[in-house]
Design an enzyme around this catalytic site. Structure first.
Site, PDB file in Angstrom:
ATOM      1  N   GLU A  37      41.028  34.884  54.205  1.00  0.00           N
ATOM      2  CA  GLU A  37      40.422  35.979  53.449  1.00  0.00           C
ATOM      3  C   GLU A  37      39.456  36.767  54.326  1.00  0.00           C
ATOM      4  OE1 GLU A  37      37.959  34.707  50.188  1.00  0.00           O
ATOM      5  OE2 GLU A  37      38.080  36.657  49.198  1.00  0.00           O
TER       6      GLU A  37
ATOM      7  N   GLU B  10      24.215  37.463  51.311  1.00  0.00           N
ATOM      8  CA  GLU B  10      23.275  36.363  51.550  1.00  0.00           C
ATOM      9  C   GLU B  10      23.991  35.198  52.246  1.00  0.00           C
ATOM     10  OE1 GLU B  10      23.500  37.987  48.556  1.00  0.00           O
ATOM     11  OE2 GLU B  10      21.699  39.156  48.943  1.00  0.00           O
TER      12      GLU B  10
ATOM     13  N   GLN C 153      44.471  33.943  42.620  1.00  0.00           N
ATOM     14  CA  GLN C 153      43.636  32.864  43.150  1.00  0.00           C
ATOM     15  C   GLN C 153      42.679  32.373  42.063  1.00  0.00           C
ATOM     16  OE1 GLN C 153      40.261  34.009  45.324  1.00  0.00           O
ATOM     17  NE2 GLN C 153      40.597  32.579  47.013  1.00  0.00           N
TER      18      GLN C 153
ATOM     19  N   SER D  26      41.747  38.612  40.490  1.00  0.00           N
ATOM     20  CA  SER D  26      42.511  39.849  40.432  1.00  0.00           C
ATOM     21  C   SER D  26      43.982  39.482  40.331  1.00  0.00           C
ATOM     22  CB  SER D  26      42.224  40.751  41.627  1.00  0.00           C
ATOM     23  OG  SER D  26      42.367  40.048  42.814  1.00  0.00           O
TER      24      SER D  26
END
Lengths: 386, 332, 386, 332
Positions: A227, A356, A109, A144
């Site tokens: 995801e 956050e 990605q 990754s």
């Protein structure tokens, strides 16, 4: 017994797992519609309910069939595939989904950039139209599998003159194309799980565009939604994961216990078990917004537990198992030492949406609190402060 | 281990709606009678004993709603604690008699673990919840649990931190009583009480969160709703996340009380978490209301007092962690 | 020995405390310039360094002189006096400061409103000019001593058509004037420490205006700065304040101790002692911005300690000492019960600047972090959202 | 009790400036020699013994600066721990010899409270800090503290969580050694070490806070500096407030080590607080840097590792609370 076991029996009869080549078997399984049964016919599925997959997998496993090593191809399965299915052309689906699922082609990605982390839509990687191609230049990070990948899903900026969300386009990028430079990115653990990917004038044919020009943000939402669903979705036994590791360290080290650590450990055990129970509620109930609470709580608990373990280990906590720069295929919390767990867990509150950002999402989408005044949504991207 | 069912069933949601409707419509003296009439005070009592033949999952739903309204009714002392003790005692005429009224378990509300009985029904018991509403007391004495008529007990109400669940001191001077069961009935009652209290705490916390969210959405300072300030948003998001965990733990305790599977772990797990979450929610409610939350006029203080008193009731979170540790093989 | 003990000796010789009426003695002390030595001559001082006051007070106390009961007149001494000194006319200083200091006239503060708490500058109490008077109408809240007060410092809006900070004017308000209605405001402790004050067409002579018309915010900053300085300014012995009370409860209740409470109590003792030490640094060093950290930490520690005490007391923690609606002259943490301390301490993070406001002040003024984008500073007050 | 002096004196501020200038200019192998040359490694050693005749307040200022730069020098193991033990041993030729080199105290860096010596200078000691730099070791044995030449010890470095303060394992086989003092010298060294470590932790925390503040001021996301978001501001304000308390406690420990007044309380007070603040500051530093804070390239990880290793070093905060409790009459 059921339609599903019948289908599995037929597949296994035609392609004996004991004698069939692994890739050949997986291709046959895909063609039989038993790869992901909820996908359409001809694309590895049978347009069946998603729940049937569990029965199919169990029957195949019982028959000794190989699997597609889903951990190795997680980004393809979890993110690229649903996006290609939702937004790809018929040609793209046919071309990409079969080798993606069998694992013959690994995906990665190319979204995040050094300057666009939480604020992904601000990304700067430029894609210019040139004849039938797009020419892509920019820097991506936290990728990754990039060093093993054949393909990437890629977000690029095709129009800097419109507000940031409107100027993005979604591509499939050939990782073997000239101009793609993959460099390992070493982390605080010593490992290089991820890569930086430098793109210099990489040519992407327009036929590898996914969705319309300028519609990249909408397409990316499909990817990102998938995801987040992946987190907290699996059933876990009690003491599965980090809490089990730390509890075992505790049980193995009676001489290192203190009242302070004891009370904290039990409190964290309680939180971990409650998180597991909340996961059961989440899975058995309607999908609801609890998913973001799961990831937020998971990160906090994993970080506190791994920190406690280092403290508990005292003189052993001062040591580290291995600083070699390795390129692991996946995170190995259980096989590595306490120091590794402590350091790697710091990423839990950053990767896949920082804590956050999750808190803001919960506050606005779950609790209905008002958004902050924002100036960055309507300005042309090129005029945004950076 | 099969996974417990932690959802609210449709029946449970219907029950919640009726209780909530009653609590919205009614306040004051008649409320307890109406709750009795609705059958929600005898849910776990078998039909043969005049009850509803439901289970603790349903009791927990009622407790949630009573928590969300901090209703001043003797539900915990009577319908939870005393009923659990009586059901443990078995079917006797005295048990049937007690179940037909408003019996109250005569232990300090802070009890957890060891129960020290009064000696020969002479002595005193301090800080008993809901004592003023009792027609009979279930009294732990040195050799078992006794049924004592309220008329034979001197009940002295005391100013209570939580005025919606007042406590009183009891004095016995050689009070006449009937032995109902052994002291294990008291231990069972405390276990049930602590498990159900977790749901009440979830109800308290949910009210505090909802009320705070509603307030900060409309309260404007510096030209913006207070709820648009990121620090406020993130704190409320964290609180909500805590509540997600607490609710799962409370549901699990209610389910375990019903199924009998892993009950002690489930109850102490829930109490370790829910008491703290309720206090935190109530404290945030007062804080984020600013000055108005400090006034007697605003309801927030009743939730703060209930949450804080509940943190002591039936074992503090620290006591429950201590109880839990050996059960989960994490010895100190 | 020193100039100061000489002056005290002269005052005491002229006005023997044993035989002089208390008010008369205090007036004489004021006239001798020994009230607040750092004030100008003629206004109770001698334009001397502030530090000399400690020696004066000690010498007077040793001589058996009465004090002015500073707790009873805290708002006058701490807030009104420095403001009158800084912004008052010569007439106003002469008229107000002497009876303020002697305690013959009690002062209160009419600043906060139900709609203007943290955002004080948004206040709505209207002051219209009418000949030589101002006519004031509005509602004030959180006013301590209002029921005993002769005078108030008052912020009113004299111009709604300019931005909020620019339309305020600062007045001295006669609390005995017609139209002033003081009502007790009961708190969660059961007490009514504070009042609501309703002002209906209260006439304030223009001669009681402090500072220029429209300059009220600047004048009020003097008042508020002096409010904040007061916190954390006094030397405290170890275990002074809440930590001492809770430590005594701990020592008195050996049978109620648990490992959980023990570790938490020691941790809070540590924080309280560190706060005390930070107070010493603050007092002996340059005044710096540590003051706001003191108040923030103080509130958190007091709340945690008082919460722990209730837990420790178990069956006694379920009780309360007294729900009578009393009107105390000051907060009595030490004389009341644990439940009172727990409830009253909740106000520590609200009164005199909420902990949220303090964090913002620290972030911007100490750490230099950027302010949030604000829309309310430049709009006319009347157009602000409410 | 008179109030301690918790300010930095002018002399101390001058010392800080010189150390900081050196640390900014220099890195790598020569740094330790330069620090020795500057005299900052022998501050508490009397002039008669070849030192500076200063006190632990000055040592603490140096520790702060070394913490703020996570300098990989054997300051703690040698200039603090070993020196304190040697000063306790008194003035002997062996002590003078040791003070002239880079002696290191041979205890696991995690030591606090009881010290178990090696028996007859045969055996092993694990996780000794700064061992690789030692020319001599001070070795606790069953009947006292011994001086052993490094050449007579097998030193095996191990991968350390904190590579800026590496630990090693020591092995002794009937090593020749000279007895210097009783084991009370070791206890004194641990007390001094823990007290000085608090200042190092303050230095680590201050660097993390400063670096994070600088980063969020310039890092823009969503069209605004990240540091303008209220949740970030409030967290950093809280961290700063913690640091105010920690610094006061660390200064107090350094002062108490110098004056000898109330030392044990001051040291455990400081360690209870400063270790935790440093870890929290380093964790916030990584988190608020987002992805970049997780990289090897960015310095944040070195502070995280130092802070976490320091939390174990010379007693965890929990151990120091346990030490403190009886000293302040708060028995469990």
């Amino acid at each position: 017994m059921s339609e599903w076991t019948d289908r599995v029996a037929a597949l296994v009869a035609a392609h004996d797992p004991a004698t069939t080549d692994r890739a050949a078997f997986l291709r046959a399984r895909f063609d039989a519609g038993l790869a992901w049964v909820h996908f359409p016919e001809g694309l590895g599925g049978l347009a069946a309910p998603r729940e049937a997959q569990r029965e199919v997998d169990a029957a195949l496993s019982a028959a000794g069939a190989p699997d597609n090593d889903p951990r190795r191809i997680g980004i393809g399965l979890g993110m690229a595939a649903p996006t290609i299915l939702a937004h790809g052309t018929a040609d793209q689906r046919r071309r990409f989904l079969r080798p993606l699922w069998t694992g013959e082609e690994v995906w990665c990605q190319l979204f995040s950039e050094p300057g666009a982390g939480s604020d992904l839509a601000a990304l700067a990687t430029r894609a210019r139209r040139d004849g039938d191609d797009w020419v892509v230049t920019g820097q991506k990070v936290w990728t990754s599998s990039a060093h093993n990948a054949r393909w990437a899903i890629l977000l690029g900026r095709t129009d800097p003159d419109v507000p940031k969300h409107a100027g993005l386009t979604y591509f499939v990028c050939d990782m073997t194309a000239p101009g793609v430079d993959v460099r390992p990115l070493r982390q605080i653990t010593g490992e290089a799980e991820f890569n930086e990917v430098f793109l210099s004038e990489v040519r992407v044919p327009d036929t590898d565009r996914l969705g319309d020009v300028g519609d990249g943000w909408r397409v990316a939402r499909t990817t990102l939604m998938n995801e987040r669903v992946a987190i907290g979705g699996r059933p876990v036994p009690r003491e599965g994961g980090m809490v089990g590791v730390v509890a075992r360290t505790w049980r193995d080290n009676p001489d290192r216990r203190t009242p302070d650590l004891h009370d904290r450990l039990v409190a964290l055990w309680v939180r971990a078990e409650a998180l597991r129970l909340a996961g059961i509620r989440l899975r058995t109930g309607s999908p609801g917004p609890e998913g973001s609470a799961m990831k937020l709580a998971f990160a906090g608990i994993a970080q506190a537990l791994s920190g406690l373990e280092v403290e508990l280990l005292a003189e052993d906590g001062l040591r580290y198992d291995d600083w070699t720069e390795r390129r692991p295929a996946h995170v190995d919390y259980l096989g590595r030492g306490a120091g590794y767990r402590y350091l790697r867990a710091k990423g839990n509150s950053i990767e896949g949406g920082t804590s956050e950002i999750l808190r803001t999402i919960i506050a606005e989408r779950v609790l209905g609190l008002p958004a902050e005044p924002r100036a960055d949504k309507d300005l042309p991207w090129k005029d945004l402060p950076r | 281990m099969t996974e417990p069912d932690l959802r609210y069933s449709e029946v449970e949601e219907d029950l919640r709606s009726s209780v909530r409707a009653l609590l919205t419509a009614r306040a004051g003296a008649g409320l307890w009678r109406e709750l009795v009439g609705l059958g929600v005070t005898s849910l776990p009592v078998p039909e043969g004993l005049g009850g509803q033949g439901a289970g603790y999952r349903e009791v927990a739903v009622v407790a949630e709603e009573l928590g969300a309204s901090v209703a001043p009714v003797p539900f915990l002392g009577s319908a939870v604690l005393a009923t659990a003790a009586l059901l443990h005692a078995g079917d006797t005429p005295e048990v049937r008699l007690a179940l037909s009224g408003t019996p109250v378990l005569a232990v300090p509300l802070s009890s957890w673990g060891a129960v020290v009985g009064v000696r020969g029904l002479t002595g005193s018991i301090r800080s008993v919840a809901d004592a003023a509403a009792a027609d009979r007391f279930l009294v732990p004495a040195d050799n078992g649990l006794y049924l004592v008529e309220a008329a034979d007990v001197r009940v002295s109400p005391v100013p209570s931190l939580d005025e919606t669940r007042p406590v009183a001191d009891l004095e016995f001077s050689a009070a006449p009583g009937t032995r109902l069961a052994g002291l294990d009935a008291v231990r069972r009652a405390l276990l049930v009480g602590a498990g159900i209290l977790a749901s009440e705490q979830v109800g308290v916390a949910q009210w505090c969160l909802d009320t705070t969210v509603a307030y900060v959405r409309q309260r404007v300072q510096f030209g913006r709703p207070v709820g648009s300030f990121q620090a406020v948003k993130h704190r409320l998001a964290d609180l909500w996340q805590e509540l997600v965990l607490a609710r799962a733990a409370a549901r699990n305790a209610a389910d375990a009380l019903t199924t009998g599977v892993d009950t002690a772990v489930a109850v102490s797990l829930a109490q370790s978490l829910c008491a703290t979450v309720a206090v935190r929610a109530a404290e945030e409610c007062v804080q984020l209301h600013g000055g108005i939350g400090m006034t007697w006029e605003h309801p927030a203080h009743r939730y703060l007092k209930r949450a804080k008193a509940n943190e002591i009731a039936l074992g503090t979170p620290g006591m429950h962690r201590a109880t839990l540790a050996p059960l989960i093989d994490l010895l100190g």
